[in-house]
Design a protein around this motif. Structure first.
Motif, PDB file in Angstrom:
ATOM      1  N   TYR B  35       0.849  -1.182   0.000  1.00  0.00           N
ATOM      2  CA  TYR B  35       0.000   0.000   0.000  1.00  0.00           C
ATOM      3  C   TYR B  35       0.888   1.236   0.000  1.00  0.00           C
ATOM      4  N   GLN B  37       0.641   5.328   1.162  1.00  0.00           N
ATOM      5  CA  GLN B  37      -0.183   6.254   1.938  1.00  0.00           C
ATOM      6  C   GLN B  37       0.447   7.638   1.924  1.00  0.00           C
ATOM      7  N   PRO B  42      -6.075   7.890   3.577  1.00  0.00           N
ATOM      8  CA  PRO B  42      -6.065   6.448   3.854  1.00  0.00           C
ATOM      9  C   PRO B  42      -5.099   5.729   2.925  1.00  0.00           C
ATOM     10  N   PRO B  43      -4.696   4.513   3.277  1.00  0.00           N
ATOM     11  CA  PRO B  43      -3.804   3.736   2.398  1.00  0.00           C
ATOM     12  C   PRO B  43      -4.471   3.416   1.060  1.00  0.00           C
ATOM     13  N   VAL B  48      -1.232  -6.939  -4.887  1.00  0.00           N
ATOM     14  CA  VAL B  48      -1.621  -8.061  -4.050  1.00  0.00           C
ATOM     15  C   VAL B  48      -0.907  -9.307  -4.554  1.00  0.00           C
ATOM     16  N   LEU B  88       4.430   7.152   2.597  1.00  0.00           N
ATOM     17  CA  LEU B  88       4.660   6.015   3.494  1.00  0.00           C
ATOM     18  C   LEU B  88       4.232   4.762   2.742  1.00  0.00           C
ATOM     19  N   LEU B  90       3.456   0.887   2.889  1.00  0.00           N
ATOM     20  CA  LEU B  90       3.050  -0.099   3.882  1.00  0.00           C
ATOM     21  C   LEU B  90       2.946  -1.475   3.251  1.00  0.00           C
ATOM     22  N   PHE B 105      -0.456  -5.041   9.367  1.00  0.00           N
ATOM     23  CA  PHE B 105       0.396  -4.091   8.656  1.00  0.00           C
ATOM     24  C   PHE B 105       1.769  -4.016   9.309  1.00  0.00           C
ATOM     25  N   GLY B 106       2.773  -3.735   8.473  1.00  0.00           N
ATOM     26  CA  GLY B 106       4.063  -3.356   8.991  1.00  0.00           C
ATOM     27  C   GLY B 106       4.040  -1.887   9.392  1.00  0.00           C
TER      28      GLY B 106
END
Lengths: 111, 114
Positions: B35, B37, B42-43, B48, B88, B90, B105-106
């Motif tokens: 993701y 952000q 929001p992310p 996937v 960021l 994620l 999440f990391g």
């Protein structure tokens, strides 16, 4: 485009006050999650709700999933400065990777 | 181990650099995600992986290249990024192939492109 609208966007309250955050959509979700994210960190999963009308409690936090599974609320009782952060709801659709994040509510609790 | 570990925590890179972000989980989760952000947003889903295969690419520019070497590792290779790619990043994982029970999440990689 599916949207999960959260309200309010921003909330600044005094320690000890109660508050409610809302998460609304026109779509039906198979489950809904709430996360809290602190600055510079990833979101942390707080709860998953699956059944319409379901209520879950996590200490001072109460989560409710709407009867029609289109909306949810998060109620915090006696807020504390440690509750400060970005609250995100997210809805999942069964059998897919489709995962919709809400627009976010930024909470600041003042000591 | 119930964590998703991301490295590095912070990264500053020039527009001509090549760098990689790394993500690791040992929860046996078979789906992993990248993701992006931006501040106060929001992310947004980028990629996937399910059972180590790329299953979704959300129309991400080719300057971002994901790789899943094994079921525990996920990389994001970066090349010729633009300043607007600063964000960021994620990584997340989930037990099932869907998000029905949420993601782990990391803590993210804060990327700055100069």
């Amino acid at each position: 485009t599916q949207l999960l609208e959260q309200s309010p966007q921003f909330l600044s309250i005094q320690e000890g006050e109660n508050l409610t955050v809302y998460c609304n959509s026109s779509s039906v979700f198979s489950s809904l999650q709430w996360y809290r994210q602190e600055p510079g960190e990833g979101p942390v999963l707080l709860v998953t709700v699956v059944t319409g009308g379901e209520v879950k409690k996590l200490k001072r936090l109460t989560f409710q999933f709407g009867d029609a599974r289109k909306d949810s609320s998060l109620h915090i009782t006696a807020a504390q400065p440690g509750d400060t952060g970005l609250y995100l709801c997210a809805g999942a659709h069964s059998g897919t990777y489709k995962y919709i994040f809400g627009t976010g509510t930024r909470l600041k609790v003042l000591a | 181990d119930t964590e998703v570990t991301q490295t590095p925590k912070h990264l500053v890179m020039g527009m001509t650099n090549k760098k990689s972000l790394k993500c690791e989980q040992h929860m046996g989760h078979r789906a992993m995600y990248w993701y992006k952000q931006k501040a106060k947003k929001p992310p947004e889903l980028m990629f996937v992986y399910s059972y180590e295969k790329l299953s979704i690419n959300e129309s991400v520019p080719s300057r971002f290249s994901p790789e899943c070497p094994n079921s525990s590792l996920l990389n994001l290779h970066l090349h010729a990024l633009q300043p607007e790619d600063s964000a960021l990043y994620l990584c997340a994982s989930s037990d099932s192939g869907t998000a029905n029970y949420g993601y782990t999440f990391g803590s993210g990689t804060r990327l700055t492109v100069v």
